[in-house]
Design a protein around this motif. Structure first.
Motif, PDB file in Angstrom:
ATOM      1  N   ALA A 174       2.766 -12.081  -9.685  1.00 43.89           N
ATOM      2  CA  ALA A 174       3.089 -10.656  -9.606  1.00 43.89           C
ATOM      3  C   ALA A 174       3.454 -10.108 -10.978  1.00 43.89           C
ATOM      4  CB  ALA A 174       4.239 -10.439  -8.619  1.00 43.89           C
ATOM      5  N   ARG A 175       4.282 -10.836 -11.695  1.00 41.29           N
ATOM      6  CA  ARG A 175       4.658 -10.390 -13.043  1.00 41.29           C
ATOM      7  C   ARG A 175       3.437 -10.314 -13.946  1.00 41.29           C
ATOM      8  NH1 ARG A 175      10.233 -11.062 -14.321  1.00 41.29           N
ATOM      9  NH2 ARG A 175       9.621 -10.445 -16.432  1.00 41.29           N
ATOM     10  N   ARG A 176       2.530 -11.285 -13.792  1.00 42.94           N
ATOM     11  CA  ARG A 176       1.320 -11.306 -14.613  1.00 42.94           C
ATOM     12  C   ARG A 176       0.454 -10.083 -14.341  1.00 42.94           C
ATOM     13  NH1 ARG A 176      -2.216 -10.846 -17.428  1.00 42.94           N
ATOM     14  NH2 ARG A 176      -3.675 -12.348 -18.358  1.00 42.94           N
ATOM     15  N   CYS A 177       0.470  -9.601 -13.090  1.00 44.04           N
ATOM     16  CA  CYS A 177      -0.359  -8.455 -12.698  1.00 44.04           C
ATOM     17  C   CYS A 177       0.365  -7.120 -12.851  1.00 44.04           C
ATOM     18  CB  CYS A 177      -0.843  -8.625 -11.262  1.00 44.04           C
ATOM     19  SG  CYS A 177      -1.970 -10.018 -11.024  1.00 44.04           S
ATOM     20  N   GLY A 178       1.590  -7.157 -13.375  1.00 46.21           N
ATOM     21  CA  GLY A 178       2.321  -5.908 -13.587  1.00 46.21           C
ATOM     22  C   GLY A 178       2.973  -5.347 -12.348  1.00 46.21           C
ATOM     23  N   ILE A 179       3.204  -6.172 -11.341  1.00 42.73           N
ATOM     24  CA  ILE A 179       3.856  -5.724 -10.108  1.00 42.73           C
ATOM     25  C   ILE A 179       5.367  -5.928 -10.241  1.00 42.73           C
ATOM     26  CG2 ILE A 179       4.075  -6.150  -7.625  1.00 42.73           C
ATOM     27  CD1 ILE A 179       1.160  -7.182  -7.718  1.00 42.73           C
ATOM     28  N   LEU A 180       6.125  -4.924  -9.824  1.00 43.85           N
ATOM     29  CA  LEU A 180       7.579  -5.013  -9.889  1.00 43.85           C
ATOM     30  C   LEU A 180       8.098  -5.946  -8.792  1.00 43.85           C
ATOM     31  CD1 LEU A 180      10.394  -4.139 -10.831  1.00 43.85           C
ATOM     32  CD2 LEU A 180      10.214  -2.161  -9.285  1.00 43.85           C
ATOM     33  N   VAL A 181       8.777  -7.006  -9.185  1.00 41.50           N
ATOM     34  CA  VAL A 181       9.420  -7.905  -8.227  1.00 41.50           C
ATOM     35  C   VAL A 181      10.867  -7.439  -8.076  1.00 41.50           C
ATOM     36  CG1 VAL A 181      10.079 -10.272  -7.699  1.00 41.50           C
ATOM     37  CG2 VAL A 181       7.929  -9.817  -8.894  1.00 41.50           C
ATOM     38  N   GLU A 182      11.195  -6.932  -6.888  1.00 42.46           N
ATOM     39  CA  GLU A 182      12.520  -6.355  -6.677  1.00 42.46           C
ATOM     40  C   GLU A 182      13.583  -7.421  -6.472  1.00 42.46           C
ATOM     41  OE1 GLU A 182      11.542  -3.884  -3.363  1.00 42.46           O
ATOM     42  OE2 GLU A 182      11.045  -2.164  -4.635  1.00 42.46           O
ATOM     43  N   GLU A 183      13.218  -8.513  -5.782  1.00 37.18           N
ATOM     44  CA  GLU A 183      14.197  -9.587  -5.579  1.00 37.18           C
ATOM     45  C   GLU A 183      13.480 -10.927  -5.454  1.00 37.18           C
ATOM     46  OE1 GLU A 183      17.907 -11.012  -2.677  1.00 37.18           O
ATOM     47  OE2 GLU A 183      16.866  -9.108  -2.286  1.00 37.18           O
ATOM     48  N   PHE A 184      14.071 -11.926  -6.091  1.00 35.31           N
ATOM     49  CA  PHE A 184      13.608 -13.307  -5.949  1.00 35.31           C
ATOM     50  C   PHE A 184      14.786 -14.078  -5.369  1.00 35.31           C
ATOM     51  CE2 PHE A 184      12.985 -17.668  -7.230  1.00 35.31           C
ATOM     52  CZ  PHE A 184      11.618 -17.864  -7.103  1.00 35.31           C
ATOM     53  N   ALA A 185      14.648 -14.519  -4.114  1.00 38.62           N
ATOM     54  CA  ALA A 185      15.764 -15.143  -3.405  1.00 38.62           C
ATOM     55  C   ALA A 185      15.485 -16.602  -3.106  1.00 38.62           C
ATOM     56  CB  ALA A 185      16.035 -14.388  -2.107  1.00 38.62           C
ATOM     57  N   MET A 214       5.005  -3.834  -1.206  1.00 37.12           N
ATOM     58  CA  MET A 214       4.404  -4.865  -0.356  1.00 37.12           C
ATOM     59  C   MET A 214       4.425  -4.451   1.110  1.00 37.12           C
ATOM     60  SD  MET A 214       3.193  -8.041  -0.790  1.00 37.12           S
ATOM     61  CE  MET A 214       2.830  -9.525   0.135  1.00 37.12           C
ATOM     62  N   GLU A 215       5.478  -3.720   1.511  1.00 38.24           N
ATOM     63  CA  GLU A 215       5.635  -3.352   2.913  1.00 38.24           C
ATOM     64  C   GLU A 215       5.504  -1.848   3.151  1.00 38.24           C
ATOM     65  OE1 GLU A 215       5.687  -5.695   4.977  1.00 38.24           O
ATOM     66  OE2 GLU A 215       6.153  -7.376   3.648  1.00 38.24           O
ATOM     67  N   ASP A 216       5.223  -1.067   2.117  1.00 34.54           N
ATOM     68  CA  ASP A 216       5.061   0.369   2.308  1.00 34.54           C
ATOM     69  C   ASP A 216       3.875   0.869   1.489  1.00 34.54           C
ATOM     70  OD1 ASP A 216       5.970   0.754  -0.391  1.00 34.54           O
ATOM     71  OD2 ASP A 216       8.029   0.570   0.334  1.00 34.54           O
ATOM     72  N   ASP A 217       3.665   2.183   1.489  1.00 38.11           N
ATOM     73  CA  ASP A 217       2.496   2.771   0.835  1.00 38.11           C
ATOM     74  C   ASP A 217       2.874   3.463  -0.469  1.00 38.11           C
ATOM     75  OD1 ASP A 217      -0.162   3.253   0.599  1.00 38.11           O
ATOM     76  OD2 ASP A 217      -0.196   5.033   1.878  1.00 38.11           O
ATOM     77  N   SER A 218       3.689   2.809  -1.287  1.00 33.91           N
ATOM     78  CA  SER A 218       4.136   3.391  -2.555  1.00 33.91           C
ATOM     79  C   SER A 218       2.962   3.581  -3.506  1.00 33.91           C
ATOM     80  CB  SER A 218       5.191   2.479  -3.201  1.00 33.91           C
ATOM     81  OG  SER A 218       5.480   2.910  -4.505  1.00 33.91           O
ATOM     82  N   ASP A 219       2.978   4.722  -4.242  1.00 37.72           N
ATOM     83  CA  ASP A 219       1.906   4.980  -5.205  1.00 37.72           C
ATOM     84  C   ASP A 219       2.327   4.731  -6.642  1.00 37.72           C
ATOM     85  OD1 ASP A 219       3.661   7.030  -5.486  1.00 37.72           O
ATOM     86  OD2 ASP A 219       2.202   8.659  -5.158  1.00 37.72           O
ATOM     87  N   LYS A 252      -2.630  -2.093  -6.925  1.00 40.26           N
ATOM     88  CA  LYS A 252      -3.368  -3.034  -7.764  1.00 40.26           C
ATOM     89  C   LYS A 252      -4.731  -3.333  -7.145  1.00 40.26           C
ATOM     90  CE  LYS A 252      -0.025  -3.326 -10.694  1.00 40.26           C
ATOM     91  NZ  LYS A 252      -0.151  -2.724 -12.030  1.00 40.26           N
ATOM     92  N   SER A 253      -5.647  -3.831  -7.947  1.00 36.80           N
ATOM     93  CA  SER A 253      -6.990  -4.141  -7.468  1.00 36.80           C
ATOM     94  C   SER A 253      -6.934  -5.245  -6.413  1.00 36.80           C
ATOM     95  CB  SER A 253      -7.879  -4.585  -8.624  1.00 36.80           C
ATOM     96  OG  SER A 253      -7.447  -5.836  -9.136  1.00 36.80           O
ATOM     97  N   ILE A 254      -7.970  -5.302  -5.589  1.00 39.06           N
ATOM     98  CA  ILE A 254      -8.026  -6.337  -4.549  1.00 39.06           C
ATOM     99  C   ILE A 254      -8.000  -7.743  -5.155  1.00 39.06           C
ATOM    100  CG2 ILE A 254      -9.475  -7.337  -2.722  1.00 39.06           C
ATOM    101  CD1 ILE A 254     -10.301  -4.513  -1.972  1.00 39.06           C
ATOM    102  N   PRO A 255      -8.780  -8.041  -6.219  1.00 36.97           N
ATOM    103  CA  PRO A 255      -8.692  -9.383  -6.816  1.00 36.97           C
ATOM    104  C   PRO A 255      -7.288  -9.717  -7.309  1.00 36.97           C
ATOM    105  CG  PRO A 255     -10.684  -8.284  -7.560  1.00 36.97           C
ATOM    106  CD  PRO A 255      -9.889  -7.256  -6.817  1.00 36.97           C
TER     107      PRO A 255
END
Length: 376
Positions: free
Chosen positions: A40-51, A84-89, A97-100
Motif C-alpha cells: 500500500a505504501r509503495r502504491c501511495g495508499i494511505l494506511v490509517e492503522e497497522f494493528a 478500502m471500505e468506502d467510496d472516497s475520492d 488506484k489502478s486495478i493492477p
C-alpha cells in the motif's frame, strides 16, 4: 508426590506451548499484514492503522500518518487502508488506484506468507536434512521385495507421475486406485518399470520400502550419510513446500466434494493442541535419549519452525481462495471490475463480504467447538 510432579510438568509444558502458539501466529499474521502495508505504501495508499492483535488497544503510537497499535488478543491483526471500505475520492484512497495496483496490494499479504514459508522450508532441509527417493532398505516379505525392488533403486515415478521427493512417493502410493501400480526406477543409471500390488499398513496402501536419508548442506558430516550441497538442499525445500501446498489443495477439494471428512480441518485451538502434543513428544524423546538441554531446545526450535512454515503456506493459500471477505474474494471483485470496466457498487461488495465473513466466523466456531471436544 509423583502425580503432583506430573501435573506441574504438564502445566509448564502447556504454558510453553501457549507461548510458542502466540509467537508463531503473531509472526505469521504480522508478516501477512506487513505485506499489505508495504504494498500500500509503495502504491501511495494511505494506511490509517497497522494493528498487531485484535480487540481493545493496549498500546498505540503515531510516528507519522499511520497509527500503529498492539491489541489485547495476540492472534490476528489488520492493515486499515483509506478508502478500502468506502467510496472516497482522495488521491491516497485505495479505490482510486489502478486495478493492477489494487491487485498488487491485495495479493501482497499471501505473497509474504508464501515467501516466509519458502525460507522456512529451505532452512529446514539445509539444517535438518531430508528423505530422498532412493531406497535404503526393502522390508522382508513386503510387496516391494516380491516385485524385485532393491536397495539403491531410485524411484522416479508412480503410475506415470514424477516423484521429486519422498512425500510424492508416499502420497502417490496411498492415493492410487488401481490394483497394481507402476513404479519407475533408476537402477545403476538404467530406467526400469516394475509393477507392484500394494499391501496395507495401518490402513494405508504400502509397498514396504525405506528411503535413504541425506544430510542438509549446513549439517556436520556423519559417517554413513551423504551430505547434499546448498543448491540441492534448497531445491528440495522448495519441492517440499510445493508438495505441501498441492496436498492441501487436494484435501480441500476432497472436503468440498464430500470425499474427505471435516475432521481434516482444524482451527487455532486444534493447532495449539498439535503444538502441545509435539512439545511433549519432543521433550519425552530427549529425556529417553538423554540429550543435553541445548540439543532439546534445538529439537523444539526445529519442530516448531517446520510447523510455522506449513502454517505460513496454509495461511497464504487460504487467503487466496475466491471466497468473500478473503483476499482471493477481493481479487475476484477487482477482476470483475476490470472485465466490466466499472466497479461493483461499494454497498453491494460490502454486503457480500459481510455475509462471507459471517460464514467464515460460523465455520470457525464450529471448528473450534469440534477441536475443544477432541481435546477433552
Amino acid at each position: 508426590m509423583g502425580q503432583e510432579i506430573c501435573a506441574e510438568r504438564l502445566i509448564v509444558l502447556g504454558v510453553i506451548s501457549l507461548i510458542i502458539f502466540i509467537l508463531i501466529f503473531g509472526l505469521l499474521i504480522f508478516v501477512h499484514e506487513l505485506g499489505h502495508f508495504a504494498a500500500a505504501r509503495r502504491c501511495g495508499i494511505l494506511v490509517e492503522e497497522f494493528a498487531f492483535g485484535m480487540g481493545p488497544k493496549l498500546v498505540s503510537w503515531k510516528p507519522g500518518e499511520t497509527l500503529f497499535s498492539i491489541r489485547l488478543f495476540p492472534v490476528g491483526g489488520f492493515c486499515s487502508m483509506h478508502g478500502m471500505e468506502d467510496d472516497s475520492d482522495s488521491e491516497r484512497s485505495f479505490v482510486v488506484k489502478s486495478i493492477p495496483a489494487r491487485m498488487f496490494v491485495i495479493l501482497a499479504g499471501s505473497a509474504m506468507n508464501l515467501g516466509l514459508a519458502l525460507i522456512i522450508f529451505a532452512l529446514g532441509t539445509l539444517t535438518s536434512g531430508f528423505n530422498t527417493t532412493t531406497i535404503s532398505n526393502v522390508l522382508e516379505g513386503s510387496p516391494a521385495e516380491s516385485a524385485g525392488l532393491l536397495p539403491g533403486d531410485q524411484i522416479t515415478g508412480i503410475n506415470g507421475s514424477t516423484t521429486h521427493i519422498y512425500g510424492d512417493v508416499l502420497i502417490s502410493i496411498r492415493t492410487s486406485t488401481t490394483d497394481t501400480i507402476g513404479v519407475d526406477i533408476l537402477r545403476e543409471g538404467t530406467p526400469h518399470r516394475i509393477d507392484i500390488t500394494p499391501g496395507y499398513n495401518n490402513g494405508n496402501r504400502w509397498i514396504g520400502v525405506l528411503p535413504t536419508y541425506s544430510l542438509g548442506a549446513f549439517q556436520p558430516r556423519r559417517e554413513g550419510f551423504e551430505r547434499a550441497g546448498f543448491v540441492q538442499s534448497s531445491v528440495v525445500g522448495v519441492q517440499e513446500m510445493v508438495f505441501f501446498i498441492r496436498h492441501n489443495f487436494t484435501v480441500l477439494g476432497q472436503i468440498i466434494t464430500g470425499r474427505a471428512s471435516m475432521d481434516m480441518m482444524t482451527g487455532p485451538i486444534g493447532i495449539f493442541g498439535i503444538i502441545d502434543t509435539n512439545l511433549q513428544s519432543t521433550v519425552a524423546n530427549a529425556e529417553l535419549l538423554e540429550r543435553s538441554t541445548s540439543d532439546t531446545l534445538l529439537a523444539i526450535l526445529r519442530s516448531n519452525l517446520a510447523f510455522a512454515g506449513m502454517l505460513s503456506a496454509a495461511i497464504g493459500i487460504f487467503n487466496l481462495l475466491p471466497f468473500p471477505a478473503l483476499d482471493g474474494g477481493r481479487f475476484v471483485f477487482l477482476t470483475l471490475e476490470g472485465v466490466r470496466r466499472k466497479p461493483i457498487k461499494p454497498e453491494t461488495e460490502g454486503t457480500i463480504h459481510f455475509v462471507g465473513f459471517a460464514m467464515l466466523m460460523a465455520l470457525a466456531v464450529f471448528i473450534a467447538y469440534r477441536d475443544v471436544i477432541s481435546l477433552l
